[in-house]
Design a protein around this motif. Structure first.
Motif, mmCIF file in Angstrom:
data_model
loop_
_atom_site.group_PDB
_atom_site.id
_atom_site.type_symbol
_atom_site.label_atom_id
_atom_site.label_comp_id
_atom_site.label_asym_id
_atom_site.label_seq_id
_atom_site.Cartn_x
_atom_site.Cartn_y
_atom_site.Cartn_z
ATOM 1 N N VAL A 20 -6.888 15.209 -10.512
ATOM 2 C CA VAL A 20 -7.277 13.796 -10.658
ATOM 3 C C VAL A 20 -8.764 13.716 -10.963
ATOM 4 O O VAL A 20 -9.522 14.623 -10.634
ATOM 5 N N TYR A 25 0.841 -1.208 0.000
ATOM 6 C CA TYR A 25 0.000 0.000 0.000
ATOM 7 C C TYR A 25 0.874 1.255 0.000
ATOM 8 O O TYR A 25 0.778 2.106 -0.892
ATOM 9 N N ARG A 63 -12.682 12.385 -10.588
ATOM 10 C CA ARG A 63 -13.514 12.162 -9.389
ATOM 11 C C ARG A 63 -13.347 10.747 -8.855
ATOM 12 O O ARG A 63 -13.411 10.520 -7.655
ATOM 13 N N SER A 64 -13.099 9.805 -9.771
ATOM 14 C CA SER A 64 -13.019 8.393 -9.370
ATOM 15 C C SER A 64 -11.636 7.993 -8.857
ATOM 16 O O SER A 64 -11.439 6.845 -8.469
ATOM 17 N N PHE A 65 -10.668 8.892 -8.852
ATOM 18 C CA PHE A 65 -9.305 8.570 -8.392
ATOM 19 C C PHE A 65 -9.379 7.958 -6.991
ATOM 20 O O PHE A 65 -10.097 8.452 -6.127
ATOM 21 N N PRO A 66 -8.613 6.881 -6.718
ATOM 22 C CA PRO A 66 -8.738 6.213 -5.411
ATOM 23 C C PRO A 66 -8.316 7.121 -4.256
ATOM 24 O O PRO A 66 -7.236 7.711 -4.281
ATOM 25 N N THR A 67 -9.163 7.196 -3.243
ATOM 26 C CA THR A 67 -8.850 8.010 -2.069
ATOM 27 C C THR A 67 -7.571 7.523 -1.389
ATOM 28 O O THR A 67 -6.793 8.327 -0.863
ATOM 29 N N GLY A 68 -7.343 6.215 -1.396
ATOM 30 C CA GLY A 68 -6.112 5.691 -0.802
ATOM 31 C C GLY A 68 -4.873 6.300 -1.452
ATOM 32 O O GLY A 68 -3.955 6.752 -0.763
ATOM 33 N N ALA A 90 -4.797 9.108 -3.294
ATOM 34 C CA ALA A 90 -4.811 10.572 -3.093
ATOM 35 C C ALA A 90 -4.260 10.916 -1.715
ATOM 36 O O ALA A 90 -3.388 11.776 -1.580
ATOM 37 N N ASP A 91 -4.763 10.241 -0.685
ATOM 38 C CA ASP A 91 -4.307 10.549 0.673
ATOM 39 C C ASP A 91 -2.833 10.197 0.840
ATOM 40 O O ASP A 91 -2.085 10.907 1.525
ATOM 41 N N ILE A 100 -3.191 17.538 -4.365
ATOM 42 C CA ILE A 100 -4.138 16.768 -5.184
ATOM 43 C C ILE A 100 -5.462 17.504 -5.243
ATOM 44 O O ILE A 100 -6.070 17.779 -4.206
ATOM 45 N N PRO A 135 -13.556 18.561 -11.265
ATOM 46 C CA PRO A 135 -14.977 18.256 -11.068
ATOM 47 C C PRO A 135 -15.811 18.168 -12.339
ATOM 48 O O PRO A 135 -16.933 17.664 -12.308
ATOM 49 N N ARG A 153 -0.858 12.935 -0.834
ATOM 50 C CA ARG A 153 -0.937 14.154 -0.004
ATOM 51 C C ARG A 153 0.012 14.048 1.180
ATOM 52 O O ARG A 153 0.692 15.011 1.541
ATOM 53 N N VAL A 195 -9.332 17.456 -7.115
ATOM 54 C CA VAL A 195 -10.268 16.721 -7.972
ATOM 55 C C VAL A 195 -10.739 17.639 -9.099
ATOM 56 O O VAL A 195 -11.113 18.792 -8.854
#
Lengths: 395, 395
Positions: free
Chosen positions: A114, A93, A116-121, A123-124, A133, A137, A127, A135
């Protein structure tokens, strides 16, 4: 290969926002990434759009194919950033975040837009490593994809050729079935929705296409536009056949619907068929670059309402009559921009859209007639070459 | 319906972290959501797991089916939060955040754990509305899914029955082909990889299964485990057939590989077949609850290395020999936990795994033999009922 992809609207947006790049992290099911990179793979890979090019990050397994097949300006394999060592040290990960951060740094990218569907995992994780990062829109890539290149139109046309062969298989099964006790019978067995669907799929397979789903819906089933249909097909009833295959190689969809009836459909069923046909012709007639999807939808609604049927325009809560949009864009996704509905914006030359008005009532059944067309400056080109007629034939 | 899903590991983790709920926002391609909700739909929907239940948020179109078919404790339709008005006022992107925030508030959820794949657009939108969003980094649902319920094992068994029928179709085509100028010929035409794949797919369709891809790879093609194969099949060469169908209704996969040769395969090809078969038997023999996936992988490597072949264990950089893992979990995804590889952890009763050692060398071709099994307390149950033998027959 789709060489004429024009990403300038995306690059202009990045420049206006002062953002260095646009990044997609997804697998082969993401059509935006497939479009931007000219590449698809079963497992996740990453695409970066910068001012100077499109850059791919792939596994060693996919590297050779990505170099050979993709439209990217550069292809990097994970091992360039010692990915195995990263996984061993930090786990898969965290390793992915470090990998992607190194790839972005290599391309001089500190701030990233990125989808809207970019994985939050992801993105975070980025960051946490100091990247900015944001989004995006608006769905800019979806907007770019709406206007097809010549190459894309050829791929969609090829899928529709396969679709015509599949529809002919289905129509021929209906045309040649016997009628026994009000039910269609073929080879001594009831002709079911399931049997017809299987023969449709087999025909598509032989033409290089697959599909997840198809609709062969008889009687009341056909009055629900989302019912796939099941069980024996009945004489004197409307049978809606809606096929939306996808070419296995290119990924481009096609879409077509025809409605048939064996035996003696009711007077009202016949009338609905003719009125739907008029609405379909009126909608086609309304299409040209510069009119809106809403205008085309209105053209269909005008005909249907004049004939005395409800539409969602005349009654937003109606559950019978014309209860869906007139059409939608078709490409790497079966439903994409533009929309041919009350919210549909301006149509442009190169938009590929379905035109598919219908009328539904559980007491009568469903009718839908659908072609796939390309919008042109002064009208449209029909990508569909298939007769419209209620009575099935073997021609 | 999969009624015995045990989400307690997820709930314990939420409680330990002091988080109110776990939320998935995805479409039907997300197997975690399908598993947790017992529901799938083509368009995005949302699933919320709280201490007191599983809660679904769906469109009006899917509401009836979700109520009837899902395993959720409650189903809410978007119109309950005036979704259309939200779209009209705020646009579809912002409307979705407001919708989901209202749904979470209704269930008393202020802090949410989400999967790594959760859309960044949704996460950022919810954060902007004051919700606390934390990515769950471990893949807890994937871990839960690894252990199958009785119901799931029945679904996978059914998919493997379809797979056996498809393999028999393929084997029979090889067995009955003529050999002309070193090439297999059937019905007067060269028997190609493509023709065999089409017949495999048709057989699967007739058994309710679909597939995106299948492998029929001859000679050097078969020496690359990821090559799907193409062109005429040759006599005296190894032909790898790997089929991984998915049941269209249940979504459960199966997986099986057999290797065949017509004519006179080389001495070395025959030897590799026998050694692979011994490795496959040794790996099967090693399986029981409590041993690790790494142990099972080692059992296969031991046989192959003793016979003089390289493995990734004996030489991490080898490009010939045994160049992949011994197996993987199979369920709603074709590749899922657990892993039967050097990193594979403890196997538990109810894990469904493939056992598929192989040997590869472009100069000789590829051999792979694969069954699908369920781990039991004292061994395994084989879900595969298909003869292992190099020479194709029509039995």
């Amino acid at each position: 290969m789709n060489v004429d992809v024009d990403l300038s609207p995306l690059r202009e947006s990045l420049e206006a926002e002062g953002i260095d790049g646009y990044c997609i992290d997804a697998d082969g099911s993401d059509s935006d990434q497939r479009y931007v990179s000219g590449f698809t793979a079963p497992d996740p890979y990453q695409t970066l759009v910068t001012a100077d090019g499109v850059h791919l990050l792939v596994s060693g397994l996919e590297y050779g194919r990505a170099k050979a097949e993709s439209s990217a300006d550069s292809v990097t394999r994970r091992s360039a950033y010692d990915y195995r060592d990263l996984v061993a040290e930090h786990g898969p990960y965290e390793a992915k975040h470090r990998l992607l951060a190194a790839f972005l740094e290599d391309h001089g990218v500190d701030s990233v837009a990125v989808p809207r569907s970019f994985p939050t995992g992801t993105a975070d994780g980025l960051r946490a490593r100091g990247l900015e990062i944001t989004v995006e829109p608006e769905g800019i890539i979806e907007g770019i994809r709406a206007t097809k290149t010549e190459w894309e139109i050829e791929q969609i046309r090829a899928s529709q050729r396969a679709n015509e062969a599949a529809m002919a298989t289905a129509e021929s099964l209906l045309a040649t079935a016997d009628v026994e006790d009000g039910v269609l019978v073929s080879d001594g067995e009831p002709l079911t929705s399931e049997r017809v669907k299987t023969e449709i799929e087999i025909t598509l397979l032989r033409h290089g296409c697959g599909l997840d789903d198809t609709i062969v819906a008889c009687g009341a089933d056909g009055a629900d536009p989302h019912d796939r249909g099941s069980g024996p097909l009945e004489a004197d009833e409307l049978i809606v056949i809606d096929i939306f295959p996808r070419d296995k190689e290119t990924g481009y969809f096609a879409d077509m619907t025809r409605t048939f009836a064996r035996g003696e459909p009711s007077e009202e069923a016949r009338r609905r068929y003719e009125v739907t046909r008029e609405a379909y012709e009126a909608a086609l007639e309304a299409v040209e670059a510069g009119v809106t999807g809403a205008d085309v939808h209105d053209a269909a609604c005008d005909v249907l309402e004049t004939a005395g049927y409800e539409t969602l325009r005349s009654d937003p809560s109606t559950e019978t009559g014309f209860i869906h949009s007139t059409g939608h864009g078709v490409g790497l996704d079966i439903h994409e921009a533009p929309s041919v509905s009350p919210s549909g914006g301006e149509l442009e030359a190169g938009h590929v859209i379905s035109i598919e008005p219908g009328l539904y009532d559980p007491a009568v059944g469903g009718v839908r007639i659908e072609d796939l067309i390309v919008v042109t400056e002064d009208g449209y080109e029909n990508l569909t070459d298939y007769r419209v007629g209620l009575e099935p034939t073997t021609e």
